[in-house]
Scaffold this motif. Structure first.
Motif, PDB file in Angstrom:
ATOM      1  N   UNK A  68      -0.253 -10.076  -6.147  1.00  0.00           N
ATOM      2  CA  UNK A  68      -1.696 -10.221  -6.274  1.00  0.00           C
ATOM      3  C   UNK A  68      -2.411  -9.102  -5.541  1.00  0.00           C
ATOM      4  N   UNK A  69      -3.696  -8.950  -5.863  1.00  0.00           N
ATOM      5  CA  UNK A  69      -4.556  -7.998  -5.160  1.00  0.00           C
ATOM      6  C   UNK A  69      -5.670  -8.772  -4.470  1.00  0.00           C
ATOM      7  N   UNK A  70      -5.811  -8.540  -3.175  1.00  0.00           N
ATOM      8  CA  UNK A  70      -6.858  -9.165  -2.371  1.00  0.00           C
ATOM      9  C   UNK A  70      -7.759  -8.064  -1.831  1.00  0.00           C
ATOM     10  N   UNK A  71      -8.903  -7.860  -2.475  1.00  0.00           N
ATOM     11  CA  UNK A  71      -9.832  -6.783  -2.089  1.00  0.00           C
ATOM     12  C   UNK A  71      -9.097  -5.436  -2.035  1.00  0.00           C
ATOM     13  N   UNK A  72      -8.326  -5.162  -3.085  1.00  0.00           N
ATOM     14  CA  UNK A  72      -7.601  -3.897  -3.283  1.00  0.00           C
ATOM     15  C   UNK A  72      -6.363  -3.760  -2.405  1.00  0.00           C
ATOM     16  N   UNK A  73      -5.961  -4.810  -1.696  1.00  0.00           N
ATOM     17  CA  UNK A  73      -4.750  -4.795  -0.875  1.00  0.00           C
ATOM     18  C   UNK A  73      -3.689  -5.667  -1.526  1.00  0.00           C
ATOM     19  N   UNK A  74      -2.464  -5.165  -1.624  1.00  0.00           N
ATOM     20  CA  UNK A  74      -1.390  -5.897  -2.275  1.00  0.00           C
ATOM     21  C   UNK A  74      -0.916  -7.074  -1.431  1.00  0.00           C
ATOM     22  N   UNK A  75      -0.677  -8.198  -2.108  1.00  0.00           N
ATOM     23  CA  UNK A  75      -0.086  -9.384  -1.495  1.00  0.00           C
ATOM     24  C   UNK A  75       1.090  -9.831  -2.366  1.00  0.00           C
ATOM     25  N   UNK A  76       2.025 -10.540  -1.751  1.00  0.00           N
ATOM     26  CA  UNK A  76       3.198 -11.031  -2.470  1.00  0.00           C
ATOM     27  C   UNK A  76       3.504 -12.448  -2.020  1.00  0.00           C
ATOM     28  N   UNK A  90       5.315 -11.144   4.366  1.00  0.00           N
ATOM     29  CA  UNK A  90       4.640 -10.353   5.402  1.00  0.00           C
ATOM     30  C   UNK A  90       4.887  -8.867   5.150  1.00  0.00           C
ATOM     31  N   UNK A  91       4.125  -8.290   4.234  1.00  0.00           N
ATOM     32  CA  UNK A  91       4.205  -6.850   3.983  1.00  0.00           C
ATOM     33  C   UNK A  91       3.720  -6.092   5.222  1.00  0.00           C
ATOM     34  N   UNK A  92       4.101  -4.798   5.362  1.00  0.00           N
ATOM     35  CA  UNK A  92       3.849  -4.095   6.625  1.00  0.00           C
ATOM     36  C   UNK A  92       2.392  -3.953   7.055  1.00  0.00           C
ATOM     37  N   UNK A  93       1.436  -4.062   6.166  1.00  0.00           N
ATOM     38  CA  UNK A  93       0.044  -3.899   6.579  1.00  0.00           C
ATOM     39  C   UNK A  93      -0.874  -3.750   5.387  1.00  0.00           C
ATOM     40  N   UNK A  94      -1.989  -3.041   5.615  1.00  0.00           N
ATOM     41  CA  UNK A  94      -2.986  -2.821   4.569  1.00  0.00           C
ATOM     42  C   UNK A  94      -2.459  -1.716   3.648  1.00  0.00           C
ATOM     43  N   UNK A  95      -1.827  -2.121   2.568  1.00  0.00           N
ATOM     44  CA  UNK A  95      -1.189  -1.133   1.705  1.00  0.00           C
ATOM     45  C   UNK A  95      -1.059  -1.608   0.276  1.00  0.00           C
ATOM     46  N   UNK A  96      -0.191  -0.907  -0.463  1.00  0.00           N
ATOM     47  CA  UNK A  96      -0.047  -1.143  -1.899  1.00  0.00           C
ATOM     48  C   UNK A  96       1.415  -1.309  -2.277  1.00  0.00           C
ATOM     49  N   UNK A  97       1.695  -2.312  -3.085  1.00  0.00           N
ATOM     50  CA  UNK A  97       2.988  -2.423  -3.749  1.00  0.00           C
ATOM     51  C   UNK A  97       2.892  -1.588  -5.018  1.00  0.00           C
ATOM     52  N   UNK A  98       3.593  -0.461  -5.032  1.00  0.00           N
ATOM     53  CA  UNK A  98       3.535   0.463  -6.167  1.00  0.00           C
ATOM     54  C   UNK A  98       4.581   0.137  -7.225  1.00  0.00           C
ATOM     55  N   UNK A  99       5.520  -0.710  -6.862  1.00  0.00           N
ATOM     56  CA  UNK A  99       6.559  -1.118  -7.792  1.00  0.00           C
ATOM     57  C   UNK A  99       7.417  -2.179  -7.133  1.00  0.00           C
ATOM     58  N   UNK A 196      -4.765   1.416  -1.508  1.00  0.00           N
ATOM     59  CA  UNK A 196      -4.325   2.313  -0.434  1.00  0.00           C
ATOM     60  C   UNK A 196      -3.071   3.086  -0.801  1.00  0.00           C
ATOM     61  N   UNK A 197      -3.073   4.382  -0.530  1.00  0.00           N
ATOM     62  CA  UNK A 197      -1.924   5.225  -0.831  1.00  0.00           C
ATOM     63  C   UNK A 197      -1.870   6.401   0.117  1.00  0.00           C
ATOM     64  N   UNK A 198      -0.678   6.936   0.308  1.00  0.00           N
ATOM     65  CA  UNK A 198      -0.473   8.018   1.266  1.00  0.00           C
ATOM     66  C   UNK A 198      -0.731   9.372   0.611  1.00  0.00           C
ATOM     67  N   UNK A 199      -1.454  10.254   1.316  1.00  0.00           N
ATOM     68  CA  UNK A 199      -1.704  11.611   0.832  1.00  0.00           C
ATOM     69  C   UNK A 199      -1.873  12.541   2.026  1.00  0.00           C
ATOM     70  N   UNK A 200      -1.053  13.575   2.089  1.00  0.00           N
ATOM     71  CA  UNK A 200      -1.129  14.531   3.200  1.00  0.00           C
ATOM     72  C   UNK A 200      -2.474  15.268   3.204  1.00  0.00           C
TER      73      UNK A 200
END
Length: 204
Positions: A68-76, A90-99, A196-200
């Motif tokens: 699920x998505x909760x205000x753009x944050x992935x939940x499982x 308990x996913x690691x934090x404010x992030x995204x399940x990309x697959x 949320x996604x990582x970008x250098x």
């Protein structure tokens, strides 16, 4: 029969189709369908529509896993075969399940997860144990000093009253006095959220 609806994560178990659909539920629900008696009013709702947007579904040995998505944050969530929630992962934090992927004869779910301050990593979720513990399979290293970066989630009220989730990513040492240069990005349309996604390039 033709329906103006979307279906995701469809799977077959004991002669019944289980899937996520937005039919009669804009934020999604999980239904169980008898192929021989498939009229919408005969569907069985396993997971009703909730406040979170239900995006996808996986089958594991002991039941189901919903994304699920909760205000753009992935939940499982881990559920039994009838949709009852057993655990919030308990996913690691404010992030995204990309697959995410799983086998129907296994209790493990493999997840690709990332955040603004974490490069993509592979996680392993054990759905057979209480609380569905999360372990790390592959952790990507970086030379960036990510401990110095703060991430805050807030929201912006649109002109029509819609509450739009927003993330603020900045140095912990930054003074929020209105004088800082800011890169503002956003998108809306076609049911494609920016999560949320990582970008250098945002963190150098």
């Amino acid at each position: 029969m033709r329906l103006d609806a979307l279906f995701e994560g469809a799977l077959l178990r004991k002669g019944r189709i289980v899937a996520v659909t937005n039919h009669g539920a804009p934020r999604g629900r999980v239904v169980r369908i008898d192929p021989a008696d498939h009229a919408p009013d005969r569907w069985e709702t396993l997971v009703p529509e909730g406040a979170q947007s239900l995006k996808s579904l996986l089958a594991v040995k002991g039941g189901l896993v919903t994304l699920t998505l909760d205000r753009a944050v992935s939940r499982m969530q881990v559920r039994d075969h009838d949709g009852k929630q057993l655990a919030e992962v308990a996913l690691p934090g404010v992030g995204s399940v990309n697959g995410a992927d799983a086998r129907m004869d296994s209790d493990r779910v493999v997840v690709e997860w990332s955040s603004f301050t974490s490069p993509p990593r592979l996680l392993s979720v054990d759905t057979s144990k209480a609380g569905a513990p999360v372990g790390t399979l592959v952790d990507v290293k970086t030379d960036l000093r990510l401990d110095d970066v703060a991430v805050e989630q807030t929201e912006y009220r649109s002109y029509d009253g819609t509450r739009v989730p927003m993330f603020l990513v900045h140095s912990k040492a930054m003074k929020r006095d209105g004088s800082n240069a800011t890169l503002l990005t956003g998108y809306g349309g076609f049911n494609v959220p920016i999560t949320p996604g990582f970008s250098r390039r945002y963190l150098w």
